[in-house]
Design a protein around this motif. Structure first.
Motif, PDB file in Angstrom:
ATOM      1  N   ILE A 200      10.582   0.001  -8.227  1.00  0.00           N
ATOM      2  CA  ILE A 200      10.433   1.382  -8.690  1.00  0.00           C
ATOM      3  C   ILE A 200      10.427   1.346 -10.217  1.00  0.00           C
ATOM      4  O   ILE A 200      11.436   1.030 -10.837  1.00  0.00           O
ATOM      5  N   SER A 201       9.281   1.645 -10.787  1.00  0.00           N
ATOM      6  CA  SER A 201       9.131   1.625 -12.244  1.00  0.00           C
ATOM      7  C   SER A 201       9.438   3.000 -12.809  1.00  0.00           C
ATOM      8  O   SER A 201       9.038   4.014 -12.240  1.00  0.00           O
ATOM      9  N   GLY A 202      10.128   3.029 -13.953  1.00  0.00           N
ATOM     10  CA  GLY A 202      10.459   4.321 -14.542  1.00  0.00           C
ATOM     11  C   GLY A 202      11.262   5.173 -13.571  1.00  0.00           C
ATOM     12  O   GLY A 202      10.929   6.338 -13.314  1.00  0.00           O
ATOM     13  N   THR A 203      12.335   4.604 -13.055  1.00  0.00           N
ATOM     14  CA  THR A 203      13.127   5.264 -12.014  1.00  0.00           C
ATOM     15  C   THR A 203      13.619   6.636 -12.471  1.00  0.00           C
ATOM     16  O   THR A 203      14.098   6.807 -13.597  1.00  0.00           O
ATOM     17  N   GLN A 204      13.504   7.594 -11.569  1.00  0.00           N
ATOM     18  CA  GLN A 204      13.945   8.956 -11.848  1.00  0.00           C
ATOM     19  C   GLN A 204      15.165   9.295 -10.988  1.00  0.00           C
ATOM     20  O   GLN A 204      15.410   8.659  -9.949  1.00  0.00           O
ATOM     21  N   ALA A 205      15.885  10.311 -11.406  1.00  0.00           N
ATOM     22  CA  ALA A 205      17.069  10.729 -10.665  1.00  0.00           C
ATOM     23  C   ALA A 205      16.718  11.072  -9.216  1.00  0.00           C
ATOM     24  O   ALA A 205      17.503  10.824  -8.296  1.00  0.00           O
ATOM     25  N   MET A 206      15.532  11.599  -8.997  1.00  0.00           N
ATOM     26  CA  MET A 206      15.120  11.985  -7.656  1.00  0.00           C
ATOM     27  C   MET A 206      14.889  10.785  -6.736  1.00  0.00           C
ATOM     28  O   MET A 206      14.719  10.941  -5.532  1.00  0.00           O
ATOM     29  N   ASP A 207      14.866   9.579  -7.314  1.00  0.00           N
ATOM     30  CA  ASP A 207      14.659   8.371  -6.517  1.00  0.00           C
ATOM     31  C   ASP A 207      15.958   7.870  -5.898  1.00  0.00           C
ATOM     32  O   ASP A 207      15.945   6.910  -5.113  1.00  0.00           O
ATOM     33  N   GLU A 208      17.070   8.479  -6.250  1.00  0.00           N
ATOM     34  CA  GLU A 208      18.351   8.082  -5.680  1.00  0.00           C
ATOM     35  C   GLU A 208      18.328   8.371  -4.177  1.00  0.00           C
ATOM     36  O   GLU A 208      18.137   9.512  -3.740  1.00  0.00           O
ATOM     37  N   ALA A 209      18.476   7.311  -3.389  1.00  0.00           N
ATOM     38  CA  ALA A 209      18.313   7.426  -1.942  1.00  0.00           C
ATOM     39  C   ALA A 209      18.670   6.092  -1.300  1.00  0.00           C
ATOM     40  O   ALA A 209      18.979   5.114  -1.998  1.00  0.00           O
ATOM     41  N   ASP A 210      18.626   6.055   0.030  1.00  0.00           N
ATOM     42  CA  ASP A 210      18.709   4.805   0.768  1.00  0.00           C
ATOM     43  C   ASP A 210      17.302   4.305   1.040  1.00  0.00           C
ATOM     44  O   ASP A 210      16.402   5.100   1.347  1.00  0.00           O
ATOM     45  N   TYR A 211      17.124   2.997   0.928  1.00  0.00           N
ATOM     46  CA  TYR A 211      15.815   2.387   1.160  1.00  0.00           C
ATOM     47  C   TYR A 211      15.933   1.329   2.258  1.00  0.00           C
ATOM     48  O   TYR A 211      16.855   0.508   2.238  1.00  0.00           O
ATOM     49  N   TYR A 212      14.984   1.367   3.191  1.00  0.00           N
ATOM     50  CA  TYR A 212      14.982   0.435   4.313  1.00  0.00           C
ATOM     51  C   TYR A 212      13.665  -0.325   4.373  1.00  0.00           C
ATOM     52  O   TYR A 212      12.597   0.286   4.248  1.00  0.00           O
ATOM     53  N   CYS A 213      13.759  -1.635   4.562  1.00  0.00           N
ATOM     54  CA  CYS A 213      12.560  -2.406   4.840  1.00  0.00           C
ATOM     55  C   CYS A 213      12.402  -2.529   6.355  1.00  0.00           C
ATOM     56  O   CYS A 213      13.356  -2.339   7.115  1.00  0.00           O
ATOM     57  N   GLN A 214      11.179  -2.848   6.775  1.00  0.00           N
ATOM     58  CA  GLN A 214      10.892  -3.000   8.209  1.00  0.00           C
ATOM     59  C   GLN A 214       9.759  -3.997   8.379  1.00  0.00           C
ATOM     60  O   GLN A 214       8.829  -4.034   7.574  1.00  0.00           O
ATOM     61  N   ALA A 215       9.861  -4.804   9.410  1.00  0.00           N
ATOM     62  CA  ALA A 215       8.814  -5.774   9.710  1.00  0.00           C
ATOM     63  C   ALA A 215       8.738  -5.937  11.219  1.00  0.00           C
ATOM     64  O   ALA A 215       9.528  -5.350  11.970  1.00  0.00           O
TER      65      ALA A 215
ATOM     66  N   LYS B 159       0.833  -1.204   0.000  1.00  0.00           N
ATOM     67  CA  LYS B 159       0.000   0.000   0.000  1.00  0.00           C
ATOM     68  C   LYS B 159       0.865   1.249   0.000  1.00  0.00           C
ATOM     69  O   LYS B 159       1.891   1.304   0.678  1.00  0.00           O
ATOM     70  N   ARG B 160       0.450   2.251  -0.751  1.00  0.00           N
ATOM     71  CA  ARG B 160       1.169   3.507  -0.844  1.00  0.00           C
ATOM     72  C   ARG B 160       0.457   4.591  -0.054  1.00  0.00           C
ATOM     73  O   ARG B 160      -0.735   4.814  -0.255  1.00  0.00           O
ATOM     74  N   PRO B 161       1.194   5.282   0.820  1.00  0.00           N
ATOM     75  CA  PRO B 161       0.582   6.427   1.517  1.00  0.00           C
ATOM     76  C   PRO B 161       0.220   7.516   0.509  1.00  0.00           C
ATOM     77  O   PRO B 161       0.766   7.564  -0.590  1.00  0.00           O
ATOM     78  N   SER B 162      -0.665   8.368   0.919  1.00  0.00           N
ATOM     79  CA  SER B 162      -1.035   9.504   0.088  1.00  0.00           C
ATOM     80  C   SER B 162       0.205  10.321  -0.274  1.00  0.00           C
ATOM     81  O   SER B 162       1.048  10.599   0.587  1.00  0.00           O
ATOM     82  N   GLY B 163       0.308  10.675  -1.545  1.00  0.00           N
ATOM     83  CA  GLY B 163       1.416  11.509  -1.988  1.00  0.00           C
ATOM     84  C   GLY B 163       2.619  10.740  -2.513  1.00  0.00           C
ATOM     85  O   GLY B 163       3.534  11.344  -3.079  1.00  0.00           O
ATOM     86  N   ILE B 164       2.626   9.447  -2.360  1.00  0.00           N
ATOM     87  CA  ILE B 164       3.732   8.629  -2.880  1.00  0.00           C
ATOM     88  C   ILE B 164       3.402   8.244  -4.328  1.00  0.00           C
ATOM     89  O   ILE B 164       2.324   7.714  -4.601  1.00  0.00           O
ATOM     90  N   PRO B 165       4.335   8.504  -5.251  1.00  0.00           N
ATOM     91  CA  PRO B 165       4.061   8.234  -6.672  1.00  0.00           C
ATOM     92  C   PRO B 165       3.748   6.771  -6.958  1.00  0.00           C
ATOM     93  O   PRO B 165       4.240   5.866  -6.278  1.00  0.00           O
ATOM     94  N   GLU B 166       2.927   6.547  -7.974  1.00  0.00           N
ATOM     95  CA  GLU B 166       2.503   5.197  -8.346  1.00  0.00           C
ATOM     96  C   GLU B 166       3.653   4.323  -8.814  1.00  0.00           C
ATOM     97  O   GLU B 166       3.520   3.099  -8.848  1.00  0.00           O
ATOM     98  N   ARG B 167       4.769   4.927  -9.188  1.00  0.00           N
ATOM     99  CA  ARG B 167       5.893   4.118  -9.667  1.00  0.00           C
ATOM    100  C   ARG B 167       6.509   3.264  -8.552  1.00  0.00           C
ATOM    101  O   ARG B 167       7.285   2.353  -8.820  1.00  0.00           O
ATOM    102  N   PHE B 168       6.164   3.559  -7.309  1.00  0.00           N
ATOM    103  CA  PHE B 168       6.626   2.747  -6.194  1.00  0.00           C
ATOM    104  C   PHE B 168       5.582   1.668  -5.894  1.00  0.00           C
ATOM    105  O   PHE B 168       4.395   1.958  -5.705  1.00  0.00           O
ATOM    106  N   SER B 169       6.045   0.399  -5.864  1.00  0.00           N
ATOM    107  CA  SER B 169       5.136  -0.674  -5.520  1.00  0.00           C
ATOM    108  C   SER B 169       5.877  -1.707  -4.678  1.00  0.00           C
ATOM    109  O   SER B 169       7.114  -1.737  -4.657  1.00  0.00           O
ATOM    110  N   GLY B 170       5.110  -2.542  -3.987  1.00  0.00           N
ATOM    111  CA  GLY B 170       5.717  -3.543  -3.128  1.00  0.00           C
ATOM    112  C   GLY B 170       5.018  -4.877  -3.233  1.00  0.00           C
ATOM    113  O   GLY B 170       3.845  -4.956  -3.603  1.00  0.00           O
TER     114      GLY B 170
END
Lengths: 122, 107
Positions: free
Chosen positions: B74-89, B52-63
């Motif tokens: 991340i579909s159609g990755t953009q330069a602005m997507d360059e970052a660190d990503y963390y999973c959590q459970a 599920k995507r919170p409000s305001g998160i682009p549709e190109r992000f899916s899980g």
């Protein structure tokens, strides 16, 4: 829109107690869970613990012996204390709202505060 | 204790699809979420309850989450997507667990 702001000393001496406060605006801490997470420089995220609106707490087992989270509902704040700190406790400390769906194991942090860097050094 | 394992780094070309994995024992039986953290900024929730995507998160992000692996795509990755990503459970023995993080580079 809930917003969180951490505050507290940026420098703590080894063996002393680190104390931070998180001030919540746009929502009441008398609902939901409220949590602390930290991130050592250049490293990943580490959950510290959370406090429920009832006042009950849950801590990371690796930190449980040194950590206390408390709350002040009159000020809409919750706080963190880490005792007997060492250089390994140097980190950016974040407070966050912790959302947990009862009975499912589904939970997440949203939103987060901006974080505050605490350095442990003499 | 329960551990979540992520690759330290992933590279992707602009416009292509990036996949970041998060592995843990029977992770598919749990709920996973994902955070994006850009340099000098706080983490931001981008996926919760596996997909599920919170409000305001682009549709190109899916899980997705199945078996022992949760995946952030991340579909159609953009330069602005360059970052660190963390999973959590959540695990009953350890409570909240974070993965070690993945640095996404958009080349």
């Amino acid at each position: 829109q809930v917003q969180l702001q951490e505050s507290g000393p940026g420098l703590v001496k080894p063996s002393e107690t680190l104390s931070l406060t998180c001030t919540v605006s746009g929502g009441s801490i008398s609902s939901y869970y409220w949590s602390w997470i930290r991130q050592p420089p250049g490293k990943g995220l580490e959950w510290i613990g959370y406090i429920y609106h009832s006042g009950s707490t849950n801590y990371n087992p690796s930190l449980k012996s040194r950590v206390t989270i408390s709350r002040d509902t009159s000020k809409n704040q919750f706080s963190l204390k880490v005792r007997s700190v060492t250089a390994a406790d140097t980190a950016v400390y974040y407070c966050a709202k912790f959302i947990a769906v009862a009975g499912t194991g589904s939970n997440w942090f949203d939103p987060w505060g901006q974080g505050t860097l605490v350095t442990v050094s003499s | 204790s329960y551990d979540l394992t992520q690759p330290p780094s992933v590279s992707v070309s602009p416009g292509q699809t990036a996949s970041i994995t998060c592995s843990g024992d029977k992770l598919g039986d749990k709920y996973a979420c994902w955070y994006q953290q850009k340099p000098g900024q706080s983490p931001v929730l981008i996926i919760y309850q596996n997909n599920k995507r919170p409000s305001g998160i682009p549709e190109r992000f899916s899980g997705s989450n199945s078996g022992n692996t949760a995946t952030l795509t991340i579909s159609g990755t953009q330069a602005m997507d360059e970052a660190d990503y963390y999973c959590q459970a959540w695990d009953s023995s350890t409570a909240v667990v974070f993965g070690g993080g993945t640095k996404l580079t958009v080349l």
